[in-house]
Design a protein around this motif. Structure first.
Motif, PDB file in Angstrom:
ATOM      1  N   GLU A  39     -25.685  -6.914  14.190  1.00  0.00           N
ATOM      2  CA  GLU A  39     -26.908  -7.211  14.948  1.00  0.00           C
ATOM      3  C   GLU A  39     -28.080  -6.375  14.441  1.00  0.00           C
ATOM      4  O   GLU A  39     -29.192  -6.874  14.303  1.00  0.00           O
ATOM      5  N   ASN A  43     -31.485  -7.669  12.619  1.00  0.00           N
ATOM      6  CA  ASN A  43     -32.836  -7.348  13.097  1.00  0.00           C
ATOM      7  C   ASN A  43     -33.690  -6.753  11.984  1.00  0.00           C
ATOM      8  O   ASN A  43     -34.875  -7.075  11.843  1.00  0.00           O
ATOM      9  N   ALA A  44     -33.067  -5.876  11.203  1.00  0.00           N
ATOM     10  CA  ALA A  44     -33.801  -5.236  10.108  1.00  0.00           C
ATOM     11  C   ALA A  44     -34.240  -6.299   9.101  1.00  0.00           C
ATOM     12  O   ALA A  44     -35.376  -6.303   8.618  1.00  0.00           O
ATOM     13  N   ALA A  47     -37.121  -8.195  10.402  1.00  0.00           N
ATOM     14  CA  ALA A  47     -38.371  -7.414  10.355  1.00  0.00           C
ATOM     15  C   ALA A  47     -38.961  -7.432   8.942  1.00  0.00           C
ATOM     16  O   ALA A  47     -40.170  -7.512   8.755  1.00  0.00           O
ATOM     17  N   ASP A  89     -35.303   0.293   7.949  1.00  0.00           N
ATOM     18  CA  ASP A  89     -35.790  -0.839   7.167  1.00  0.00           C
ATOM     19  C   ASP A  89     -37.245  -0.620   6.838  1.00  0.00           C
ATOM     20  O   ASP A  89     -37.925   0.161   7.497  1.00  0.00           O
ATOM     21  N   GLY A  93     -42.156  -3.140  11.369  1.00  0.00           N
ATOM     22  CA  GLY A  93     -42.336  -2.027  12.302  1.00  0.00           C
ATOM     23  C   GLY A  93     -42.868  -2.464  13.651  1.00  0.00           C
ATOM     24  O   GLY A  93     -43.092  -3.660  13.890  1.00  0.00           O
ATOM     25  N   LEU A 103     -38.252  -3.986  23.241  1.00  0.00           N
ATOM     26  CA  LEU A 103     -36.956  -3.380  23.559  1.00  0.00           C
ATOM     27  C   LEU A 103     -36.749  -3.184  25.061  1.00  0.00           C
ATOM     28  O   LEU A 103     -35.630  -2.921  25.499  1.00  0.00           O
ATOM     29  N   LYS A 108     -36.579 -14.254  26.694  1.00  0.00           N
ATOM     30  CA  LYS A 108     -35.966 -15.579  26.539  1.00  0.00           C
ATOM     31  C   LYS A 108     -35.962 -16.365  27.831  1.00  0.00           C
ATOM     32  O   LYS A 108     -35.712 -15.808  28.891  1.00  0.00           O
ATOM     33  N   PHE A 133     -26.371 -15.922  22.854  1.00  0.00           N
ATOM     34  CA  PHE A 133     -27.524 -15.137  23.223  1.00  0.00           C
ATOM     35  C   PHE A 133     -28.036 -14.246  22.103  1.00  0.00           C
ATOM     36  O   PHE A 133     -29.223 -14.089  21.933  1.00  0.00           O
ATOM     37  N   GLY A 134     -27.134 -13.723  21.315  1.00  0.00           N
ATOM     38  CA  GLY A 134     -27.565 -12.767  20.300  1.00  0.00           C
ATOM     39  C   GLY A 134     -27.955 -11.509  21.027  1.00  0.00           C
ATOM     40  O   GLY A 134     -29.054 -11.389  21.546  1.00  0.00           O
ATOM     41  N   LEU A 135     -27.015 -10.597  21.148  1.00  0.00           N
ATOM     42  CA  LEU A 135     -27.296  -9.426  21.991  1.00  0.00           C
ATOM     43  C   LEU A 135     -28.202  -8.448  21.291  1.00  0.00           C
ATOM     44  O   LEU A 135     -28.753  -7.549  21.880  1.00  0.00           O
ATOM     45  N   GLY A 136     -28.350  -8.646  20.018  1.00  0.00           N
ATOM     46  CA  GLY A 136     -29.314  -7.901  19.239  1.00  0.00           C
ATOM     47  C   GLY A 136     -29.257  -6.416  19.488  1.00  0.00           C
ATOM     48  O   GLY A 136     -28.193  -5.792  19.506  1.00  0.00           O
ATOM     49  N   TYR A 138     -29.419  -4.479  21.945  1.00  0.00           N
ATOM     50  CA  TYR A 138     -28.664  -3.819  23.025  1.00  0.00           C
ATOM     51  C   TYR A 138     -27.220  -3.553  22.653  1.00  0.00           C
ATOM     52  O   TYR A 138     -26.536  -2.782  23.303  1.00  0.00           O
ATOM     53  N   THR A 191     -38.887   0.664  10.403  1.00  0.00           N
ATOM     54  CA  THR A 191     -38.200   1.113  11.615  1.00  0.00           C
ATOM     55  C   THR A 191     -36.948   1.879  11.229  1.00  0.00           C
ATOM     56  O   THR A 191     -36.252   1.513  10.279  1.00  0.00           O
TER      57      THR A 191
HETATM   58  N1  LIG Z   1     -35.770  -3.309  13.041  1.00  0.00           N
HETATM   59  C1  LIG Z   1     -36.731  -3.900  13.739  1.00  0.00           C
HETATM   60  N2  LIG Z   1     -37.996  -3.951  13.272  1.00  0.00           N
HETATM   61  C2  LIG Z   1     -38.986  -4.563  13.964  1.00  0.00           C
HETATM   62  N3  LIG Z   1     -38.816  -5.142  15.149  1.00  0.00           N
HETATM   63  C3  LIG Z   1     -37.581  -5.105  15.680  1.00  0.00           C
HETATM   64  C4  LIG Z   1     -36.482  -4.498  15.027  1.00  0.00           C
HETATM   65  N4  LIG Z   1     -35.397  -4.634  15.810  1.00  0.00           N
HETATM   66  C5  LIG Z   1     -35.781  -5.304  16.904  1.00  0.00           C
HETATM   67  N5  LIG Z   1     -37.084  -5.609  16.838  1.00  0.00           N
HETATM   68  C6  LIG Z   1     -37.902  -6.328  17.822  1.00  0.00           C
HETATM   69  O1  LIG Z   1     -37.237  -6.290  19.060  1.00  0.00           O
HETATM   70  C7  LIG Z   1     -37.016  -7.607  19.543  1.00  0.00           C
HETATM   71  C8  LIG Z   1     -35.743  -7.654  20.356  1.00  0.00           C
HETATM   72  O2  LIG Z   1     -34.652  -7.500  19.514  1.00  0.00           O
HETATM   73  P1  LIG Z   1     -33.245  -8.056  19.880  1.00  0.00           P
HETATM   74  O3  LIG Z   1     -32.348  -7.759  18.766  1.00  0.00           O
HETATM   75  O4  LIG Z   1     -32.861  -7.538  21.203  1.00  0.00           O
HETATM   76  O5  LIG Z   1     -33.461  -9.596  20.042  1.00  0.00           O
HETATM   77  P2  LIG Z   1     -33.862 -10.678  18.943  1.00  0.00           P
HETATM   78  O6  LIG Z   1     -33.628 -10.128  17.585  1.00  0.00           O
HETATM   79  O7  LIG Z   1     -35.230 -11.166  19.266  1.00  0.00           O
HETATM   80  O8  LIG Z   1     -32.879 -11.823  19.290  1.00  0.00           O
HETATM   81  P3  LIG Z   1     -31.499 -12.119  18.628  1.00  0.00           P
HETATM   82  O9  LIG Z   1     -30.769 -10.847  18.549  1.00  0.00           O
HETATM   83  O10 LIG Z   1     -30.912 -13.120  19.509  1.00  0.00           O
HETATM   84  O11 LIG Z   1     -31.849 -12.662  17.281  1.00  0.00           O
HETATM   85  C9  LIG Z   1     -37.012  -8.471  18.304  1.00  0.00           C
HETATM   86  O12 LIG Z   1     -37.394  -9.789  18.600  1.00  0.00           O
HETATM   87  C10 LIG Z   1     -38.058  -7.771  17.434  1.00  0.00           C
HETATM   88  O13 LIG Z   1     -39.355  -8.182  17.804  1.00  0.00           O
END
Ligand SMILES: Nc1ncnc2c1ncn2[C@@H]1O[C@H](COP(=O)(O)OP(=O)(O)OP(=O)(O)O)[C@@H](O)[C@H]1O
Length: 803
Positions: A39, A43-44, A47, A89, A93, A103, A108, A133-136, A138, A191
């Protein structure tokens, strides 16, 4: 330098949905801990992609010179310093405001609903949770007690002097803090996420373990290089010792924070003395142990779609699919190919059929677009949006990665959408998708059966919606029949009887196949050994209406007039019998026409009944019961009734009678016995006959799936006949006196009064293992219970009422 600081920090509460989601993540995804790395890397990657896309419009954000990459560092616990994983990454940022919203809140739609479901789901549901959902971010809290996110966006005209800020939160806090990074703007841009690992999760600090995880789940998630910082010790000749110099102090070396992997050669050693062995004269060269810092490139291999399919294992495809599309279930099938779009763009692609169809699929509107097409140009992700060239609804669930070789890398989403390439790609995807289905049908029957279970209705939708591929999709569709559970249209034609010039089908939406097999409409066909397609989905009737014929053999609704077995000419006896019946039953046919004229247009001798006395069939231009139900479901009964055309179509019904039925014979006799002379008429007997006739006609409507126009009057007539057969007076009134309700009492009951008395279950000792309903005493005399028998699948077992 410390990420933490004593300086005052801005404290924020998590939005309540985030708090709930974090709780679910921490408590219920314990066995899926590994996903955190995937995850965070994803995210990286997002970004960095965002930075690259933004820079297409604004060069000042990134001019292409400094590298785009993801780096990981593993820091072992030492003294009071905890073990940490640091993921950085060089992407877009976040400003302090973005840190707070991205965060601290969930943007959603449908989140609350989703969370409620997730909170109630057991461990097996959690797989879905991750996928859907993609917990991303969290998911960090699965392994970390505390997480720091330091972030610095690039300088822009609106924000010329960005300041690096830190987001900090512990796993149990309901709030998080945001503050300027005490280390200053160390990141340059991007980030850096620091996971302070829980003691029980220190295993992730093992470089091999983490490399394995990334190779398995994430090396495909990023088009940008992922580097892991590692240190290893090595024995090297001690050149200093030759000069017999005193040993230098051992000192640990770490790369400078701003040092990026590309800025130094891989394998470049930072040499430091750790130990020195005693110099011995003329002995082999003196050795010393050095610590070598390395940036190991983890995703060096070309992405899977760029490789030769012969070199890719099944497992690689499955792992890739799961990582790339954030899915827990393995794909059902796939096809990996390279091609040329026809407009000079060569590309490579993998088309995947997901393991099952998304629950939401049928809830989405027909126009909903496919989201899972990843369009890349030379390995770099460009868009998931095919614009107006989206796939048809029937195929919108397909997951595809397409990488075009000959398009410029800086092509924007908009320009890409205006090229012919997309249109061509869409056609290529559909062609290969149908190719996968055919391969399953021909070579992998077990998988094809699974495919039919999940996607059977989708094929029917495709055959209706996609006129270009109608034939191919209809050929793949499988049907239930009175003989088999699965049959293609081609197989139907192979089995058709001599002379048969129609494909027989019976459509009744929502009815079980076993019920359909007993339908009045297929009595004779079944008894004579003809095969009938049994259709019970709303789409079935629409499909048949659309294709009309298969290999020039027309479809025949067996609930409609026009049914022909095809061997009528050779069945001379039967033909003669029909002619004789027409003659013999003429008085009854005339009588019925007079009596049922408001419900049916014509009364005829049937060629489709065996045991049932009569049935109502729709004339060629009339509505069958199934179509009538579909029209009402779509427009609401009242609305449908307004249209003249509907009124006309609804009246086009024929009453068919079975000349061999004793009941019909009996009715004929009664009709023939009616005195023709006015003065001999027995009005009472006539009324009785009328009543029996109307019950017969209404019964035929019900038997044929139609609604009875006035069910109250129908049952009053049935009651009267019952009374007669039981010898009860037809006119004796029922005692209809009832006690009126007590006077008006607007006072609401107190909560105590409303609360049910405490429930004490029966003595478990007395449990005889049988299902039972236990009622509290105060309800025992107020409740009556009816039990309904259900079969193994939970469906009610129909009770056959002879009446
Ligand atoms: N490394 C990062 N650099 C820049 N923004 C970030 C980074 N990580 C997270 N974010 C920001 O935080 C938001 C929330 O991240 P999160 O991982 O919880 O959900 P998501 O990535 O939007 O959704 P999913 O995980 O379902 O793809 C992201 O949409 C992004 O805008």
């Amino acid at each position: 330098q410390e990420l933490n600081t004593e300086a005052p920090k801005a404290k924020h509460n998590y939005q309540s949905d985030v708090a709930r989601l974090r709780k679910i993540v921490i408590n219920s995804l314990y066995s899926h801990k590994d996903i955190f790395i995937r995850e965070l890397i994803s995210n990286a990657n997002d970004a960095i992609e965002k930075l690259r896309l933004t820079s297409l419009k604004d060069k000042s954000i990134w001019d292409g010179s400094n590298p785009l990459n993801i780096t990981l560092k593993l820091v072992k616990p030492e003294g009071d310093q905890p073990g940490r994983i640091i993921i950085s990454d060089t992407g877009i940022g976040m400003t302090p405001e973005e840190l707070t919203t991205n965060l601290g809140t969930l943007a959603k739609s449908g989140t609350s609903d989703f969370l409620a479901r997730a909170e109630n789901s057991d461990a097996t549901g959690t797989g879905n949770l991750i996928g859907a959902f993609g917990l991303g971010f969290y998911s960090s809290f699965l392994v970390a007690d505390r997480v720091y996110v330091a972030s610095l966006p690039p300088a822009t005209a609106q924000n010329p002097n960005p300041v690096q800020h830190v987001f900090s939160s512990s796993a149990d806090d309901s709030s998080f803090e945001i503050y300027p990074d005490p280390r200053g703007n160390t990141l340059g841009r991007g980030t850096e996420i620091t996971l302070v690992l829980k003691n029980e999760d220190l295993e992730y600090l093992d470089a091999d373990r983490l490399t394995d995880l990334i190779n398995k789940h994430s090396s495909y998630s990023s088009a940008f290089p992922i580097y892991l910082f590692t240190q290893r010790t090595e024995e090297v000749p001690d050149e200093d010792a030759v000069q017999d110099l005193p040993p230098a102090d051992a000192a640990e070396s770490t790369p400078a924070a701003e040092e990026t992997p590309e800025s130094k050669d891989e394998d470049e050693a930072t040499i430091e003395e750790v130990a020195e062995e005693k110099a011995e004269e003329k002995a082999p060269p003196k050795m010393k142990t050095v610590v070598v810092d390395e940036w190991k490139h983890l995703n060096e291999q070309p992405p899977i779609w760029m490789r030769d399919p012969k070199d890719v294992k099944e497992e690689d495809y499955t792992n890739f699919y799961k990582a790339f599309f954030k899915e827990v279930e393995s794909p059902l099938a796939w096809h990996h190919f390279s091609g040329d779009s026809g407009s000079g763009v060569s590309f490579r692609a993998i088309v995947f059929v997901p393991g099952s169809l998304d629950e939401q699929y049928w809830q989405q509107p027909l126009a909903s677009k496919s989201k899972d097409i990843k369009l890349m140009v030379k390995r770099v992700f460009i868009t998931s949006d095919l614009g107006d060239e989206g796939l048809p609804k029937w195929a919108s669930w397909v997951r595809v990665v397409v990488d075009a070789e000959d398009l410029p890398l800086n092509v924007s989403r908009e320009t890409l959408q205006s090229t012919r390439f997309l249109k061509q790609v869409k056609q290529v995807i559909i062609k290969h998708l149908i190719g996968i289905f055919n391969r399953l049908a021909d070579e992998e029957p077990a998988k094809f059966e699974r495919f039919q279970k999940n996607y059977g209705s989708v094929l029917k939708l495709g055959a209706v919606e996609d006129t270009k591929n109608r034939e191919k999709l209809a050929a793949l569709t499988r049907f239930h029949t009175n003989h088999k559970d699965s049959l293609s249209l081609d197989q139907y034609l192979e089995n058709k009887k001599q002379g048969q010039k129609q494909i027989f089908y019976l459509a009744e939406m929502g009815r079980e196949f076993d019920d359909l097999k007993k339908s009045v409409f297929i009595e004779k066909l079944d008894a004579r050994g003809y095969e009938v397609l049994l259709l019970n989905e709303p789409l079935d009737e629409i499909l048949v209406q659309n294709i009309r014929q298969w290999k020039r053999v027309p479809f025949q609704d067996v609930a409609k007039a026009g049914l022909k077995f095809g061997d009528e000419e050779s069945q001379k006896d039967e033909k003669a019998e029909m002619e004789a019946a027409k003659e013999k039953f003429k008085p009854l046919l005339d009588y019925l026409k007079k009596e049922a004229g408001d419900k049916v247009r014509e009364v005829v001798i049937s060629n489709r009944l065996v045991t049932s006395p009569c049935a109502i069939v729709a004339d060629q231009h009339g509505y069958t019961a199934n179509v009538e139900r579909m029209m009402s479901a779509q427009n609401g009964k009242k609305e449908t009734d307004k249209f003249m055309l509907h009124e006309y179509a609804k009246k086009q019904k024929l009453l068919e009678i079975n000349p061999r039925s004793p009941l019909i014979e009996g009715l004929l006799r009664r009709v023939e016995q009616l005195p023709s002379e006015e003065e001999e008429r027995d009005l009472e007997a006539e009324d009785e006959l009328k009543e029996v006739t109307s019950i017969l006609v209404d019964g035929a409507l019900v038997r044929s799936g139609f609604e009875v126009p006035d069910s109250n009057s129908f049952f009053s007539r049935v009651d009267r006949v019952l009374r007669r057969s039981l010898g009860v007076s037809e006119t004796a009134p029922t005692d209809t006196t009832v006690n009126p309700a007590p006077p008006v009492d607007p006072e609401l009951p107190t909560e105590e009064e409303m609360a049910p008395p405490p429930f004490i279950p029966e003595d478990p000792e007395e449990d005889d293992g049988k299902a039972k309903i236990i009622l509290p005493d105060h309800l025992k005399d107020k409740v009556s219970i009816e039990m309904e028998e259900i079969d193994e699948d939970g469906n009610p077992v129909p009770q056959h009422d002879e009446l």
